[in-house]
Design a protein around this motif. Sequence first.
Motif, PDB file in Angstrom:
ATOM      1  N   LEU A  59      12.013   6.555 -16.907  1.00  0.00           N
ATOM      2  CA  LEU A  59      11.435   7.066 -15.671  1.00  0.00           C
ATOM      3  C   LEU A  59       9.914   6.937 -15.657  1.00  0.00           C
ATOM      4  CD1 LEU A  59      13.579  10.305 -15.169  1.00  0.00           C
ATOM      5  CD2 LEU A  59      13.685   8.220 -13.810  1.00  0.00           C
ATOM      6  N   LEU A  60       9.304   7.056 -16.817  1.00  0.00           N
ATOM      7  CA  LEU A  60       7.856   6.954 -16.919  1.00  0.00           C
ATOM      8  C   LEU A  60       7.367   5.513 -16.838  1.00  0.00           C
ATOM      9  CD1 LEU A  60       7.070   9.536 -19.736  1.00  0.00           C
ATOM     10  CD2 LEU A  60       6.305   9.663 -17.371  1.00  0.00           C
ATOM     11  N   GLN A  61       8.253   4.574 -17.096  1.00  0.00           N
ATOM     12  CA  GLN A  61       7.853   3.170 -17.226  1.00  0.00           C
ATOM     13  C   GLN A  61       7.163   2.600 -15.978  1.00  0.00           C
ATOM     14  OE1 GLN A  61      11.043   0.635 -18.463  1.00  0.00           O
ATOM     15  NE2 GLN A  61       9.658  -0.606 -19.653  1.00  0.00           N
ATOM     16  N   PRO A  62       7.691   2.830 -14.744  1.00  0.00           N
ATOM     17  CA  PRO A  62       7.038   2.247 -13.572  1.00  0.00           C
ATOM     18  C   PRO A  62       5.603   2.689 -13.394  1.00  0.00           C
ATOM     19  CG  PRO A  62       9.231   3.065 -13.016  1.00  0.00           C
ATOM     20  CD  PRO A  62       8.918   3.544 -14.393  1.00  0.00           C
ATOM     21  N   SER A  63       5.307   3.923 -13.748  1.00  0.00           N
ATOM     22  CA  SER A  63       3.951   4.438 -13.520  1.00  0.00           C
ATOM     23  C   SER A  63       2.963   3.978 -14.576  1.00  0.00           C
ATOM     24  CB  SER A  63       3.973   5.971 -13.477  1.00  0.00           C
ATOM     25  OG  SER A  63       4.425   6.489 -14.695  1.00  0.00           O
ATOM     26  N   SER A  64       3.450   3.393 -15.670  1.00  0.00           N
ATOM     27  CA  SER A  64       2.530   2.980 -16.732  1.00  0.00           C
ATOM     28  C   SER A  64       2.474   1.471 -16.896  1.00  0.00           C
ATOM     29  CB  SER A  64       2.963   3.604 -18.070  1.00  0.00           C
ATOM     30  OG  SER A  64       4.252   3.152 -18.433  1.00  0.00           O
ATOM     31  N   SER A  65       3.152   0.717 -16.032  1.00  0.00           N
ATOM     32  CA  SER A  65       3.249  -0.733 -16.215  1.00  0.00           C
ATOM     33  C   SER A  65       1.948  -1.468 -15.920  1.00  0.00           C
ATOM     34  CB  SER A  65       4.365  -1.306 -15.332  1.00  0.00           C
ATOM     35  OG  SER A  65       4.078  -1.044 -13.972  1.00  0.00           O
ATOM     36  N   GLU A  66       0.987  -0.774 -15.291  1.00  0.00           N
ATOM     37  CA  GLU A  66      -0.279  -1.440 -15.027  1.00  0.00           C
ATOM     38  C   GLU A  66      -1.171  -1.466 -16.271  1.00  0.00           C
ATOM     39  OE1 GLU A  66      -2.212   0.068 -11.581  1.00  0.00           O
ATOM     40  OE2 GLU A  66      -0.554  -0.429 -10.239  1.00  0.00           O
ATOM     41  N   ASP A  67      -0.863  -0.659 -17.233  1.00  0.00           N
ATOM     42  CA  ASP A  67      -1.658  -0.634 -18.466  1.00  0.00           C
ATOM     43  C   ASP A  67      -1.192  -1.756 -19.387  1.00  0.00           C
ATOM     44  OD1 ASP A  67      -2.918   1.657 -17.501  1.00  0.00           O
ATOM     45  OD2 ASP A  67      -1.333   2.931 -18.324  1.00  0.00           O
ATOM     46  N   ILE A  68      -1.477  -2.980 -18.975  1.00  0.00           N
ATOM     47  CA  ILE A  68      -1.017  -4.151 -19.726  1.00  0.00           C
ATOM     48  C   ILE A  68      -2.200  -5.052 -20.021  1.00  0.00           C
ATOM     49  CG2 ILE A  68       1.316  -4.103 -18.762  1.00  0.00           C
ATOM     50  CD1 ILE A  68       0.473  -6.241 -16.796  1.00  0.00           C
ATOM     51  N   ARG A 104       0.835  -1.206   0.000  1.00  0.00           N
ATOM     52  CA  ARG A 104       0.000   0.000   0.000  1.00  0.00           C
ATOM     53  C   ARG A 104       0.871   1.257   0.000  1.00  0.00           C
ATOM     54  NH1 ARG A 104      -1.367   3.256   3.902  1.00  0.00           N
ATOM     55  NH2 ARG A 104      -0.640   1.821   5.516  1.00  0.00           N
ATOM     56  N   LEU A 105       1.911   1.253   0.855  1.00  0.00           N
ATOM     57  CA  LEU A 105       2.822   2.401   0.888  1.00  0.00           C
ATOM     58  C   LEU A 105       3.541   2.566  -0.441  1.00  0.00           C
ATOM     59  CD1 LEU A 105       4.353   1.971   4.469  1.00  0.00           C
ATOM     60  CD2 LEU A 105       2.797   3.778   3.707  1.00  0.00           C
ATOM     61  N   PHE A 106       3.936   1.397  -1.016  1.00  0.00           N
ATOM     62  CA  PHE A 106       4.607   1.428  -2.308  1.00  0.00           C
ATOM     63  C   PHE A 106       3.699   2.029  -3.374  1.00  0.00           C
ATOM     64  CE2 PHE A 106       5.143  -0.671  -6.440  1.00  0.00           C
ATOM     65  CZ  PHE A 106       6.443  -0.294  -6.739  1.00  0.00           C
ATOM     66  N   SER A 107       2.428   1.585  -3.370  1.00  0.00           N
ATOM     67  CA  SER A 107       1.475   2.095  -4.361  1.00  0.00           C
ATOM     68  C   SER A 107       1.270   3.590  -4.208  1.00  0.00           C
ATOM     69  CB  SER A 107       0.133   1.364  -4.220  1.00  0.00           C
ATOM     70  OG  SER A 107       0.287  -0.008  -4.486  1.00  0.00           O
ATOM     71  N   GLU A 108       1.185   4.045  -2.949  1.00  0.00           N
ATOM     72  CA  GLU A 108       1.024   5.480  -2.703  1.00  0.00           C
ATOM     73  C   GLU A 108       2.230   6.260  -3.209  1.00  0.00           C
ATOM     74  OE1 GLU A 108       0.309   5.826   1.451  1.00  0.00           O
ATOM     75  OE2 GLU A 108      -1.738   5.016   1.349  1.00  0.00           O
ATOM     76  N   LYS A 109       3.435   5.724  -2.908  1.00  0.00           N
ATOM     77  CA  LYS A 109       4.652   6.403  -3.380  1.00  0.00           C
ATOM     78  C   LYS A 109       4.733   6.396  -4.902  1.00  0.00           C
ATOM     79  CE  LYS A 109       7.545   5.483   0.671  1.00  0.00           C
ATOM     80  NZ  LYS A 109       8.736   4.760   1.184  1.00  0.00           N
ATOM     81  N   MET A 110       4.362   5.261  -5.490  1.00  0.00           N
ATOM     82  CA  MET A 110       4.401   5.167  -6.949  1.00  0.00           C
ATOM     83  C   MET A 110       3.422   6.147  -7.588  1.00  0.00           C
ATOM     84  SD  MET A 110       6.659   3.054  -8.091  1.00  0.00           S
ATOM     85  CE  MET A 110       6.129   2.594  -9.721  1.00  0.00           C
ATOM     86  N   ALA A 111       2.244   6.299  -6.947  1.00  0.00           N
ATOM     87  CA  ALA A 111       1.246   7.222  -7.505  1.00  0.00           C
ATOM     88  C   ALA A 111       1.753   8.660  -7.453  1.00  0.00           C
ATOM     89  CB  ALA A 111      -0.065   7.085  -6.728  1.00  0.00           C
ATOM     90  N   VAL A 112       2.337   9.046  -6.300  1.00  0.00           N
ATOM     91  CA  VAL A 112       2.877  10.404  -6.162  1.00  0.00           C
ATOM     92  C   VAL A 112       4.044  10.609  -7.111  1.00  0.00           C
ATOM     93  CG1 VAL A 112       4.050  11.993  -4.593  1.00  0.00           C
ATOM     94  CG2 VAL A 112       2.122  10.631  -3.773  1.00  0.00           C
ATOM     95  N   THR A 113       4.936   9.609  -7.141  1.00  0.00           N
ATOM     96  CA  THR A 113       6.107   9.700  -8.012  1.00  0.00           C
ATOM     97  C   THR A 113       5.693   9.762  -9.477  1.00  0.00           C
ATOM     98  OG1 THR A 113       7.386   8.424  -6.420  1.00  0.00           O
ATOM     99  CG2 THR A 113       8.290   8.601  -8.633  1.00  0.00           C
ATOM    100  N   GLY A 114       4.681   8.952  -9.828  1.00  0.00           N
ATOM    101  CA  GLY A 114       4.219   8.933 -11.213  1.00  0.00           C
ATOM    102  C   GLY A 114       3.697  10.287 -11.658  1.00  0.00           C
TER     103      GLY A 114
END
Length: 475
Positions: A317-326, A253-263
């Motif tokens: 850098l953009l790749q981690p935030s878009s990897s769910e679109d698979i 959950r923390l990772f997802s939150e950080k990824m969302a902010v970072t994205g």
Amino acid sequence: MNKLIRVLLVDDDEDDYFLTREYFQDLVNWKFDITWCATFKDAEAQIRNNKFDLYLFDYLLGENTGIDLIELACNFECEEPIILLTGKGDTKIAVEALRLGAADYLIKSELDAEKLERSIRYALERTSVLKALRHSERRYRRVFEESNDFLFISDLEGNIIDFNDAASILTGYSGEELKEKKITEFVEDPLFATRWKDIADQPIHDQEVRLITKDADKKYCLFSASVEVDDDHPYIQGRLHDMTARKQSEKERLFSEKMAVTGRLVRMLAHEVRNPLTNVNLSAEQLEMELTDEDQKFYTQIIKRNCTRINDLITQLLQPSSSEDIELVESSVHSVLSQAISAALDRVQLKRIQIVNEFAEEELALPLDTVSLQMAFLNLITNAIEAMEEDKGILRISTRNHGDHIQVVFVDNGSGISEEHMDKIFEPYFTGKNNGMGIGLSTTMSIIHAHHGRIEVQSELGKGTTFTISFQSAK
């Protein structure tokens, strides 16, 4: 006593039956409904129905005895009180009857209404207490057995005396193996043994510990234990509550939150950087077309190459935030793994690393995005290669069906990860490498999450690292 007490009186002597019934009738403060059986066979049928509150068995019943009838009643799980009637005071018969579960015994020649009342009162009260204890024991035994926590009873040294089924599930040890273990052997903490010795003065309540399973896995647990005393014999009862999944969920959950902010931050920066970068690149191309001096074109080419490099970095850098679109399509896990291993073959050969494949015999298929999952596997393989020594490195890659999950496990004998870095390795842009960007493992975790999977890591400095990826099985 206003309650009607249903009595089964078994006696093959009719005169004795009438005499005993008169004693019952003399008990004016009681209400009895007496059923008489003259034979063992008739008594067996009545006991099988189990509709009585009190049983009186004569010792002599033709070829059988009242002792046989007591055993029969026990086999029928009769919990109501049984009083044995004997013709004479035989101590051996009395002891045997009490051992088998009789509440009392009476000698016929000494029987009167007063003795009968005292015996009935004692038998009913004693049986009531025993039934309450048995019911309580069954109730709490059921709670004990069905709990998902590892519940145990041990001696003061920690030797396990009793445990529930969850103990084997959590630790991986069989019941026989657990009986040979001490509780302290399961906890990875050098100070825990000292804490255990002080448990009499200071009970342990929800202490967070790491439990080591039979397979050397480490699980986060809450540990509670206290000293209890039973008949002047002290013992320890305790509980281990597995919170590995909860901790993992909190991390995710923390990772997802950080990824969302970072994205969001990265997308904003990418937009702001790419606009002027495009202008720089277009200007360099225009300038290059107008230049005739090849020496001067050398500088515009440098500008263009660096523009391309910056653009590639932004894409990464953009790749981690878009990897769910698979798009997930049923595919072979082994096939994706083999492709990832082939992609890393050059690095493997250059460093002379040995890769050992231990794939499950059966084909493992899941809904996958083969391109992104191959990238995730390749990141783990690349990290392992970089962490291992040349000519000495061994990377074991295994797959297995584990309950309702399919697992892919990467085990290397590399340098390992320090404790301080373990909680940060999946964070975007955190890296322990001099030339790293810190997006490899964060990308990997993001891809695994997009596949509805989970990734766990265990590591020890100087000994190596194990990454375990678990996917929900489609079965």
